[in-house]
Design an enzyme around this catalytic site. Structure first.
Site, mmCIF file in Angstrom:
data_model
loop_
_atom_site.group_PDB
_atom_site.id
_atom_site.type_symbol
_atom_site.label_atom_id
_atom_site.label_comp_id
_atom_site.label_asym_id
_atom_site.label_seq_id
_atom_site.Cartn_x
_atom_site.Cartn_y
_atom_site.Cartn_z
ATOM 1 N N GLU A 1 17.967 49.831 35.435
ATOM 2 C CA GLU A 1 18.728 48.572 35.398
ATOM 3 C C GLU A 1 17.754 47.443 35.093
ATOM 4 O OE1 GLU A 1 20.732 44.875 37.206
ATOM 5 O OE2 GLU A 1 19.235 45.964 38.351
ATOM 6 N N ASP B 1 17.713 49.936 40.864
ATOM 7 C CA ASP B 1 18.091 48.530 40.922
ATOM 8 C C ASP B 1 16.870 47.627 40.767
ATOM 9 O OD1 ASP B 1 20.096 46.436 41.680
ATOM 10 O OD2 ASP B 1 18.620 46.087 43.250
#
Ligand code: GLC
Ligand code: GLC
Length: 648
Positions: free
Chosen positions: A328, A286
């Site tokens: 990501e 993330d």
């Protein structure tokens, strides 16, 4: 540990001192073998970032102990998977792969309930289930779970670590890999490290970026992008209790971790191995673009961010080698690809394809899509894209302005148009989206909304517009069809498969109100899944009918994908379709199998150059029929896509 300038001396010294007592003989051998294989790479990365610190070797030695413990705590069943996947590392390039991302509470509502959803995943052919962050997090706003208070504890509303392990095992038995979030750019302000920092513990204050006054934050802010301007201006938050400014790239309760401190790298590696040892096949990294800060830069995509991710990857090679990283990075396309490498992130979201599919739907033009994919689609054959259409976040228009410029498109103005179009402010737009993160200073924003609402289903249902409903369904199938066929893992975002409309309920919840992304975080209930799986049903409402058509349309395409090797490990070539409204690409694998995909992004029939077909005969896999060819070329119905396979 003393200074040891080269990696082999350093390794020997570490091994001399390393206590292997807790390991079985077999594990000790395995660990030493892998350490010998990968230590040099780890040493290089680690000393690249931390070598100038006097205690670098001490921390490196500690890190090796963490890796040893990771091996010790890894279950035999996972070690078997390590052995299998090391032999067949490119599993993620297989045509069988289909992903789904979902929130546990929106589909469960608990981990235990998800066992009952396995037949549903199987009916869709899902082989990879990404469960959105499910860790302990602050009550109230936790950025949808992306503010983690304890990586080793499941949010009690969802279950326990035991439940998660049991689910991982059950999924595994059903041929489904578990993918978990690794939220390592920040922790919540309720994490034990943050609490210790709040209590004045200096060691833990050094886990974060804390400043006594605004002078340094002000200097950084000259060059920083604001990520959530609707929450707070700037990237720092004043904390009264400590009387300090905290670096908070995202929400004010998400404290950025300080990776210039090797202790942070080590501590988070230990958390990472804990997650790996639950039994997941992949970790979604993330917000990885933000992990390294450097004054005078935008503090995104810095070289050391790459070096650190490679170092984390090496740690996995040593302790849990079957686990892969998914990047990501929702940033400029030239930066996205820099994370993709077998030694960094084997998988990556493909935000450029995602954004440009939406662009082509709005403009009915494919030039920007074609040019951009010609420039950026090709990645290392050891890696794979994760192709998606929607996710839990907003849509940002991360195309390359230079490519747009070549086509006479002004990036800034075009983004403005796309925002207007998808928030329904543009006359004639089919989309019902919601603006997100509007920046009052420059008017920038991003777009939220469900697949179906953005594709026009919401508007068409409200207007009782049969043709509009049809078009919306075709748009959804078109976008997903490209993710199934272009190469990589297609990732369904749960609720898309049922063409669920925007959920405006978040407007009634004071905790969610300021974050429009909740409009596209939509529950899929038991009755939804039962409805989708039940055989023919009569007396469907118009909306149910649309939902079922999308569900079955996706199923149909997925089935074709899975039974044809050309959708798996193959090379993609982006073609010139000769028609501005059409996008085309071909695929070829090492068995010589080929595929030609042609897609029409407009609501009118189109003709593409039949030279694309060379002189072969083709069959459309989707309709099992020959394509319609006239003297002018190949005919495509509105929004039609052809998956053409040569016939003997
Ligand atoms: C990622 C997540 C997003 C979250 C952010 C901060 O972009 O997808 O939902 O807000 O990171 O963790
Ligand atoms: C990350 C992405 C951004 C996204 C955000 C979450 O910062 O770069 O595009 O919107 O997370 O919303």
């Amino acid at each position: 540990m003393n200074y040891a300038a080269n990696s082999s001396t350093c390794l020997e010294r570490i091994l001399q001192d390393l206590d292997m007592e807790g390991l079985t003989k077999k594990d000790a051998t395995l660990f030493t073998r892998r350490l010998r294989e990968h230590f040099n790479a780890l040493f290089e990365k680690y000393t690249h970032v931390y070598g100038h610190q006097y205690d670098c070797y001490f921390h490196l030695q500690k890190l090796i102990e963490i890796l040893r413990d990771g091996v010790r705590n890894r279950k035999p069943s996972l070690k078997r998977i390590d052995a299998e996947r090391t032999k067949a590392p490119l599993w993620y390039r297989d045509e069988s792969q289909v992903g789904m991302a979902c929130y546990v509470d929106l589909m469960g509502p608990t981990l235990k309930d998800l066992h009952d959803k396995i037949p549903y995943y199987q009916a869709l052919g899902v082989t990879y289930l990404h469960l959105m962050p499910l860790y302990d997090a602050p009550k109230g706003d936790s950025d949808g779970g992306y503010a983690v208070s304890d990586y080793r504890k499941v949010n009690p509303t969802l279950g326990t670590i035991k439940d998660l392990e049991a689910l991982a095992t059950a999924l595994q038995k059903a041929g489904i890999d578990l993918v978990l979030d690794f939220v390592f750019n920040h922790t919540s302000d309720e994490h034990a490290w943050a609490k210790a920092a709040l209590a004045g513990n200096e060691q833990y204050q050094n886990y974060y970026y804390l400043f006594d006054d605004r002078s340094i934050p002000d200097q950084y802010e000259h060059t920083l992008r604001e990520i959530f301007p609707q929450v707070r201006r700037g990237s720092f938050t004043y904390n009264e209790h400590m009387d300090k400014w905290v670096w908070t790239t995202f929400n004010s309760f998400q404290w950025d971790l300080n990776y210039s401190n090797p202790e942070v790298f080590n501590a988070i590696t230990s958390e990472m191995l804990f997650l790996a040892n639950i039994g997941c096949a992949g970790l979604r990294l993330d917000a990885l673009a933000f992990i390294w800060k450097a004054m005078g830069t935008n503090c995104e995509n810095q070289d050391n961010a790459h070096v650190l991710i490679q170092a984390f990857n090496t740690c996995l090679q040593i302790a849990a080698p079957s686990v892969v990283f998914k990047s990501e990075a929702i940033v400029h396309p030239d930066e996205v690809v820099k994370y993709i490498d077998k030694d960094e992130c084997q998988l990556s979201y493909n935000p450029l394809l995602m954004a440009l599919l939406w662009n082509s739907l709005a403009t009915r033009k494919t030039r920007l899509l074609t040019r951009s994919m010609q420039k950026s689609f090709s990645i290392s054959p050891d890696c794979a894209w994760v192709n998606y259409v929607r996710c839990h976040d907003d849509i940002g228009w991360t195309f390359d302005d230079a490519v747009a410029q070549e086509l006479g498109i002004n990036g800034h103005d075009h983004r403005f148009f796309l925002n207007q179009f998808y928030t329904g402010r543009f006359n004639g737009s089919f989309a019902s989206g919601v603006p997100f993160a509007e920046n009052p200073e420059n008017g920038d924003c991003r777009v939220c909304g469900s697949l179906a609402s953005l594709c026009g289903l919401e508007g068409a249902l409200n207007a009782n517009d049969e043709k509009g409903i049809d078009d919306a369904i075709q748009r959804m199938l078109l976008l997903y069809g490209i993710t199934f066929s272009i190469g990589g893992i297609p990732l369904l975002y749960s609720s898309d498969e049922l063409a669920k409309l925007n959920d405006y309920d978040y407007l009634n919840d004071p905790i969610k109100l300021h974050d429009a992304r909740w409009v596209n975080r939509i529950a899929v209930t038991n009755s939804d899944t039962e409805f989708a799986l039940s055989a023919e049903r009569s007396a469907l409402t118009v909306q149910e009918d649309a939902s079922l058509r999308v569900f079955r349309g996706l199923q149909h395409m997925i089935n074709i994908r899975k039974t044809n090797g050309v959708f798996g490990n193959a090379q993609t070539h982006i073609e010139e379709s000769g028609n501005d409204h059409c996008f085309a690409f071909s695929r070829k694998n090492s068995d010589g199998e080929t595929l030609l995909v042609v897609c029409n992004f407009s609501e009118h029939a189109q003709i593409v150059d039949s030279r694309l077909l060379t002189d072969r005969n083709w069959r459309d896999l989707l309709t099992d029929a020959a394509p319609s060819i006239s003297e002018h070329g190949v005919l495509l119905r509105p929004f039609q896509q052809l998956w053409l396979s040569p016939t003997p």
